[in-house]
Design a protein around this motif. Structure first.
Motif, PDB file in Angstrom:
ATOM      1  N   THR A 261      -2.886   0.857  -4.093  1.00 33.32           N
ATOM      2  CA  THR A 261      -3.995   1.123  -3.177  1.00 33.32           C
ATOM      3  C   THR A 261      -4.105   0.074  -2.077  1.00 33.32           C
ATOM      4  OG1 THR A 261      -5.489  -0.069  -4.680  1.00 33.32           O
ATOM      5  CG2 THR A 261      -5.302   2.313  -4.961  1.00 33.32           C
TER       6      THR A 261
ATOM      7  N   ARG B  47       0.225   5.073  -7.293  1.00 30.34           N
ATOM      8  CA  ARG B  47       0.654   4.369  -6.090  1.00 30.34           C
ATOM      9  C   ARG B  47      -0.304   3.214  -5.811  1.00 30.34           C
ATOM     10  NH1 ARG B  47       4.593   6.754  -3.097  1.00 30.34           N
ATOM     11  NH2 ARG B  47       5.183   8.887  -3.718  1.00 30.34           N
TER      12      ARG B  47
ATOM     13  N   HIS C  31      -1.480  13.559  -8.794  1.00 27.44           N
ATOM     14  CA  HIS C  31      -2.028  12.332  -9.373  1.00 27.44           C
ATOM     15  C   HIS C  31      -1.442  12.048 -10.754  1.00 27.44           C
ATOM     16  CE1 HIS C  31      -4.924  12.902  -6.132  1.00 27.44           C
ATOM     17  NE2 HIS C  31      -5.260  11.638  -6.295  1.00 27.44           N
TER      18      HIS C  31
ATOM     19  N   GLN D  92       1.173  10.429 -10.845  1.00 24.72           N
ATOM     20  CA  GLN D  92       1.918   9.246 -10.470  1.00 24.72           C
ATOM     21  C   GLN D  92       0.916   8.222  -9.955  1.00 24.72           C
ATOM     22  OE1 GLN D  92       4.625  10.489  -7.420  1.00 24.72           O
ATOM     23  NE2 GLN D  92       3.025  10.883  -5.917  1.00 24.72           N
TER      24      GLN D  92
ATOM     25  N   THR E 220       0.830  -1.208   0.000  1.00 26.99           N
ATOM     26  CA  THR E 220       0.000   0.000   0.000  1.00 26.99           C
ATOM     27  C   THR E 220       0.866   1.260   0.000  1.00 26.99           C
ATOM     28  OG1 THR E 220      -1.719  -1.164   1.238  1.00 26.99           O
ATOM     29  CG2 THR E 220      -1.815   1.246   1.220  1.00 26.99           C
ATOM     30  N   GLY E 221       0.587   2.178  -0.929  1.00 25.79           N
ATOM     31  CA  GLY E 221       1.324   3.427  -1.015  1.00 25.79           C
ATOM     32  C   GLY E 221       2.586   3.370  -1.843  1.00 25.79           C
ATOM     33  N   GLN E 222       2.976   2.193  -2.311  1.00 23.31           N
ATOM     34  CA  GLN E 222       4.210   2.061  -3.097  1.00 23.31           C
ATOM     35  C   GLN E 222       4.064   2.771  -4.442  1.00 23.31           C
ATOM     36  OE1 GLN E 222       5.486  -2.011  -3.630  1.00 23.31           O
ATOM     37  NE2 GLN E 222       6.825  -1.493  -5.353  1.00 23.31           N
ATOM     38  N   LEU E 223       5.112   3.518  -4.843  1.00 24.99           N
ATOM     39  CA  LEU E 223       5.106   4.215  -6.127  1.00 24.99           C
ATOM     40  C   LEU E 223       5.305   3.205  -7.248  1.00 24.99           C
ATOM     41  CD1 LEU E 223       5.040   6.961  -7.600  1.00 24.99           C
ATOM     42  CD2 LEU E 223       7.544   7.025  -7.373  1.00 24.99           C
ATOM     43  N   LEU E 224       4.373   3.230  -8.213  1.00 23.13           N
ATOM     44  CA  LEU E 224       4.398   2.247  -9.294  1.00 23.13           C
ATOM     45  C   LEU E 224       4.767   2.854 -10.642  1.00 23.13           C
ATOM     46  CD1 LEU E 224       1.101   0.290  -8.462  1.00 23.13           C
ATOM     47  CD2 LEU E 224       3.406  -0.083  -7.549  1.00 23.13           C
TER      48      LEU E 224
ATOM     49  N   THR F 121       5.240   6.940 -12.995  1.00 20.97           N
ATOM     50  CA  THR F 121       5.203   8.411 -13.013  1.00 20.97           C
ATOM     51  C   THR F 121       5.091   8.898 -14.453  1.00 20.97           C
ATOM     52  OG1 THR F 121       7.617   8.600 -13.151  1.00 20.97           O
ATOM     53  CG2 THR F 121       6.645   8.569 -10.941  1.00 20.97           C
TER      54      THR F 121
END
Length: 354
Positions: free
Chosen positions: A163, A161, A157, A159, A87-91, A93
């Protein structure tokens, strides 16, 4: 002469009496003939405890399509198909050159509007500017502020992340690709939480026989020689137009197997609960062949409560669907619907269940 005539008539009388006796015997036989029929359980009744074999694919019921709020050129994709995510990990950009320029323009516009408002405010206090001019300057400043907030929101938004904890099922775009707002970039699910469901297809009869909370035994091809316990958690209330069947979800109970993945094939044996409810709520989906007569919204069917005698009752027809008739009233007190052999029945006919 009379004696002779009487003697000659005796054989004919005997034949006539015998014939009448045979006809009466045949008539009595027909009236007591037991008609073999097939039943469809109604109102929670089960036709015994016969198990129902079904098959389907595993899902977590929380698949999510992730996308950018704004359009642009993809700068980076930081995960691949099959990767575990938190959860919250940057996937992913976007290239922010254009988006940053929009934010800067909105910020400068807001700062200018603030200066204009302060200038008009001082003039108004000195009785040089009118109240209308002050109000217009304040409105312009508020509009510029909201535009600045909107630009910052779009940048945040730009980027993607995660959920929830789970896995990347599919990567639907590549770096350097120009995408529109809302274009799906990743498909993810929450498989890491272990909330696996076996989604199965059901026929009309199977749908009528099972209920939520029925128990099931599940087999997974990747775990040979072992079975798992499951529970029916829901069944659809409408027909799937693509497959022409109904659907149900069976949740895996207890410890979840490690060798399981989204879309994997599985089998299950559902054991319908042999319970009876006091009344039925309707509506009911019944096969076309069970409806004997119809006139507008009224029809007639045969039902049984004791599995020994057929009763002819009036029902209200609510509509027609593929291979079935929707009944909205009339089956509340019926235990089972006769769906085969109805053409040979009358009200009160004795029956035997195939």
């Amino acid at each position: 002469m009379k004696t002779i005539h009487a003697i000659l008539l005796l054989p004919f009388l005997a034949v006539f009496v015998t014939s009448c006796g045979d006809n009466k015997a045949a008539e009595n036989k027909n009236t007591t003939e037991v008609i073999p029929v097939k039943l469809l359980p109604l109102n929670g009744q089960s036709a015994g405890t016969a198990a129902i074999a079904v098959s389907g694919q595993f899902t977590t019921d929380d698949e999510t399509m992730l996308s950018f709020k704004t359009g642009g050129i993809i700068q980076s994709l930081l995960v691949k198909e099959g990767d575990a995510i938190k959860t919250g990990q940057l996937l992913a950009t976007l290239n922010l050159t254009e988006i940053n320029a929009q934010v800067t323009q909105a910020q400068l516009g807001f700062e200018k509007a603030q200066r204009d408002y302060n200038r008009v405010l001082h003039l108004y206090q000195d009785s040089v500017a009118t109240l209308e001019q002050l109000q217009n300057a304040k409105t312009a400043m508020s509009i510029a502020e909201e535009q600045f907030k909107s630009a910052e929101f779009n940048r945040s938004h730009s980027q993607i992340r995660a959920t929830s904890n789970g896995y990347v099922l599919r990567k639907l775009a590549n770096e350097g690709q120009l995408v529109q707002p809302g274009t799906a970039i990743f498909e993810t699910n929450g498989a890491a939480a272990g909330n696996w469901l076996l989604r199965v297809d059901l026929s009309n009869k199977q749908w009528a026989a099972i209920q939520p909370q029925d128990k099931a035994t599940i087999e997974i091809e990747s775990v040979a020689g072992k079975t798992f316990e499951g529970t029916v958690v829901r069944k659809t209330e409408g027909l799937n137009q693509t497959s022409g069947t109904f659907r149900a979800d069976i949740r895996l109970n207890g410890t979840k197997p490690a060798a399981i993945a989204y879309g994997m094939f599985g089998k299950a044996i559902i054991q319908p609960a042999a319970t009876v409810t006091a009344t039925g709520a309707g509506p009911w989906s019944i096969p076309y062949e069970a409806l004997m007569e119809g006139d507008g919204s009224t029809g007639y069917v045969f039902v049984t409560n004791d599995r020994k005698t057929a009763r002819k009752i009036t029902v209200t027809i609510g509509g027609m669907e593929k291979d079935q008739v929707i009944i909205t009233k009339g089956l509340e007190a019926a235990g089972a619907l006769i769906i085969s052999g109805s053409a040979y029945l009358t009200d009160g006919s004795p029956i035997s269940v195939k």
